[in-house]
Write an enzyme that holds these catalytic residues in place. Structure first.
Site, PDB file in Angstrom:
ATOM      1  N   GLY A 124       1.183  -1.254   5.076  1.00 18.87           N
ATOM      2  CA  GLY A 124       1.543  -2.270   6.084  1.00 18.87           C
ATOM      3  C   GLY A 124       0.452  -3.252   6.435  1.00 18.87           C
ATOM      4  O   GLY A 124       0.534  -3.891   7.488  1.00 18.87           O
ATOM      5  N   ASP A 129      -8.650  -9.499   1.210  1.00 19.79           N
ATOM      6  CA  ASP A 129      -8.970  -8.786   2.456  1.00 19.79           C
ATOM      7  C   ASP A 129     -10.353  -9.139   3.009  1.00 19.79           C
ATOM      8  O   ASP A 129     -10.739  -8.669   4.075  1.00 19.79           O
ATOM      9  CB  ASP A 129      -8.868  -7.261   2.249  1.00 19.79           C
ATOM     10  CG  ASP A 129      -7.485  -6.730   2.615  1.00 19.79           C
ATOM     11  OD1 ASP A 129      -6.677  -7.498   3.169  1.00 19.79           O
ATOM     12  OD2 ASP A 129      -7.214  -5.547   2.357  1.00 19.79           O
ATOM     13  N   THR A 162       0.892  -1.132   0.000  1.00 15.68           N
ATOM     14  CA  THR A 162       0.000   0.000   0.000  1.00 15.68           C
ATOM     15  C   THR A 162       0.925   1.173   0.000  1.00 15.68           C
ATOM     16  O   THR A 162       2.108   1.036   0.278  1.00 15.68           O
ATOM     17  CB  THR A 162      -0.837  -0.123   1.302  1.00 15.68           C
ATOM     18  OG1 THR A 162      -1.539  -1.347   1.265  1.00 15.68           O
ATOM     19  CG2 THR A 162      -1.777   1.019   1.522  1.00 15.68           C
TER      20      THR A 162
HETATM   21  N1  GLY Z   1      -4.677  -3.786   1.468  1.00 12.87           N
HETATM   22  C1  GLY Z   1      -4.439  -3.378   2.788  1.00 12.87           C
HETATM   23  C2  GLY Z   1      -5.645  -2.823   3.453  1.00 12.87           C
HETATM   24  O1  GLY Z   1      -6.537  -2.349   2.798  1.00 12.87           O
HETATM   25  O2  GLY Z   1      -5.715  -2.840   4.654  1.00 12.87           O
END
Ligand code: GLY
Length: 568
Positions: free
Chosen positions: A469, A419, A377
């Site tokens: 992170g 996610d 990210t």
């Molecule tokens: N891809 C990391 C987040 O959205 O937390």
């Protein structure tokens, strides 16, 4: 005695440091991002009279070219915006599950199979291949931010990225290593070829790397705005590519995608106000809960980085992350989420009261109320001469996302479906979460940890901060804010100070290898904490505003190889 050459070198380094360094001072405006070319693009827009939103749009597109690890048009993210009058809002451009997605789409006989990811490591399949791609949101989010709050014409903001892609730039060390790795190891042809020149050779360190196909895609976006990505040529090629290669995103998914403006999560810490991202990010809710918990501690008596300090942080993190797992998901699918309760001072008091300062609690996957993931990210912080501030974090999920893309379009698709909670009802001590709020449903946004945040004092931005992170994001943002507000550190010191991470499950403290003493580690282990070393946590990009002297202090994390704070 220094030689003349040494003096000259020193002068050169000093002059360069005036323009871009880990810590920069300025008065009129500033951009701090993970890539100096992108920070420069943003500052040039500010100098042309653009506001913080304009500079953010230009920086985000430039990062999609110069920082392809995470900068993107094939992913999604969040903006937290505070204007000079103190009005604060957020824009949610998180990816969505495609219409054909289902809660058990990654399961095989109820199990989540494993495969090999881009880096040759074993990974669960929800992070691998075209089914891991969520409907991208970045272009919609940037366009909405510009339509509502921008000042300069849209094409001016996309043009610098087109030029960077068309004319190319010198490949930095970090990307040249990745280029070599993918060309030698990847079985995805798109990635193998990603860093190649026209003649088929791999671009080497400091050679010019051009991305003509990406330049064409960006030109469509420059000329047609939102529709340049979600309709017409680009959308057709995305849908065609998905169909031919086993993906499930269709033209309808793209046409239906909309960014959403949402009210920020608001909290306080002493006389500071905290504005951060609401669900579908868990960032704001968990951050405010953490700050509320720390407000109850007597920090004057707790030495920074001591055993007591790390224990307390781990215990508050454990509790807040258990609440995250139990309650949070896309708010459009979870209408009864008790957000007000989670961010209330009373709730923090209840959570705080059962912390034992002598012994670690035990995380238990069956008892939420008791109390890793890879990521790539990127975050940037922007402020303009009028005091408008933007905190923007966006992502492809893992570094280079799914690693897949159409060679005709030149950009990489995210693997954000990873996610979502992959196995309904399975919450395990290894860190798998199976609670309802974040199960896959068509058109649902997957829960994020991204925590772009603005801390305000007397109604004005005081600290603009964020980081990549994965699930560690919330904790590294939290500790950086705490370092500034409670331990009175300047932003660059706060960013580089030791960070830890505890996320309830797995029940362990991650710590920065070189920054926690062996004695403290032993003392924590004696309190039943399990410790696991990491080389670093976070890559924070922040701006602190000296409100008395009207000076901007920018800092890019020393973990970042190409990051830069540039001001004017
Ligand atoms: N891809 C990391 C987040 O959205 O937390």
């Amino acid at each position: 005695m220094k030689t003349f050459t040494q003096h000259l070198l020193f002068l050169l380094v000093f002059l360069l440091s005036l323009d871009a360094s880990a810590q920069t001072y300025a008065r009129n405006g500033m951009v701090v991002s993970s890539n100096k070319m992108a920070s420069k693009v943003g500052v040039e827009i500010l100098k042309k009279g653009g506001n913080a939103i304009d500079a953010s749009v230009a920086t985000a597109f430039a990062l999609a070219v110069t920082h392809p690890t995470a900068g993107n048009i094939g992913g999604g993210g969040f903006i937290v915006f505070m204007d000079s009058s103190g009005m604060t809002t957020t824009i949610d451009f998180r990816e969505k599950a495609p219409l054909k997605a289902t809660a058990d789409m990654f399961l095989d006989d109820g199990n989540l199979p494993k495969g090999i990811n881009l880096y040759g490591r074993e990974s669960t399949v929800n992070h691998i291949g075209l089914k891991s791609v969520g409907v991208p949101g970045t272009v919609a989010g940037l366009y909405m931010a510009h339509q509502k709050y921008g000042k300069l014409p849209w094409p001016i903001l996309v043009q610098p990225a087109i030029e960077l892609a068309e004319n190319g730039f010198e490949l930095p060390w970090s990307l040249s290593r990745t280029a070599k790795f993918f060309s030698e190891n990847s079985n995805i042809q798109f990635l193998k070829d990603y860093f190649r020149k026209d003649n088929g050779e791999l671009t080497e360190f400091r050679e010019i790397w051009k991305q003509p196909e990406l330049a064409s895609t960006l030109t469509e976006i420059r000329d047609h705005g939102h529709d340049g990505f979600y309709k017409g040529k680009v959308a057709e090629e995305i849908a065609q590519f998905m169909k031919e290669n086993g993906g499930i995103i269709t033209k309808e998914d793209l046409e239906k995608y909309r960014a959403i403006e949402r009210a920020p999560i608001k909290g306080t810490y002493e006389d500071y106000e905290i504005f951060s991202m609401p669900p579908p990010s868990s960032g704001g809710v968990v951050l405010v809960e953490l700050m509320n918990l720390m407000e109850l501690a007597d920090l004057d008596s707790i030495e920074f980085n001591s055993t007591e300090y790390v224990h307390l942080l781990a215990e508050v993190m454990r509790r807040a992350y258990a609440d995250r797992a139990e309650h949070l998901g896309d708010p459009d699918f979870n209408l009864d989420t008790p957000i007000d309760r989670l961010i209330s001072k009373e709730f923090a008091k209840k959570r705080f009261d059962n912390i034992d300062m002598n012994i670690a609690s035990v995380s238990d996957s069956t008892r939420f109320g008791q109390m890793y993931d890879g990521s790539s990210t990127t975050h940037f912080s922007v402020i303009d001469k009028d005091g408008n501030a933007v905190s923007l974090t966006y992502t492809l999920e893992h570094g280079y996302g799914s690693g897949m893309g159409s060679s005709k379009l030149g950009f990489i698709f995210n693997n954000e479906m990873g996610d979502f909670n992959p196995i309904p009802d399975l919450t395990s001590n290894t860190g798998l979460i199976g609670t309802d709020p974040n199960l896959i449903e068509p058109e649902k946004r997957m829960l994020s940890s991204m925590t772009p945040t603005i801390v305000a004092k007397d109604g004005k931005p005081y600290l603009i901060i964020g980081t990549p992170g994965g699930r560690t994001i919330i904790n590294t943002v939290f500790q950086t804010i705490l370092n500034v507000l409670a331990y009175d550190m300047r932003v660059d010191k706060a960013i580089d100070a030791m960070k830890i991470h505890h996320q309830w499950l797995p029940d362990r403290i991650l710590y920065e290898r070189h920054l926690l003493s062996p004695d403290t580690r032993k003392a924590l282990e004696a309190m039943n904490h399990k410790l696991v070393a990491r080389n670093s946590l976070g890559e924070l990009m922040g701006i602190q505003i000296d409100l008395i002297n009207n000076v901007l202090i920018g800092a890019s994390d020393s973990n970042s190889s190409e990051g830069a704070a540039i001001g004017y």
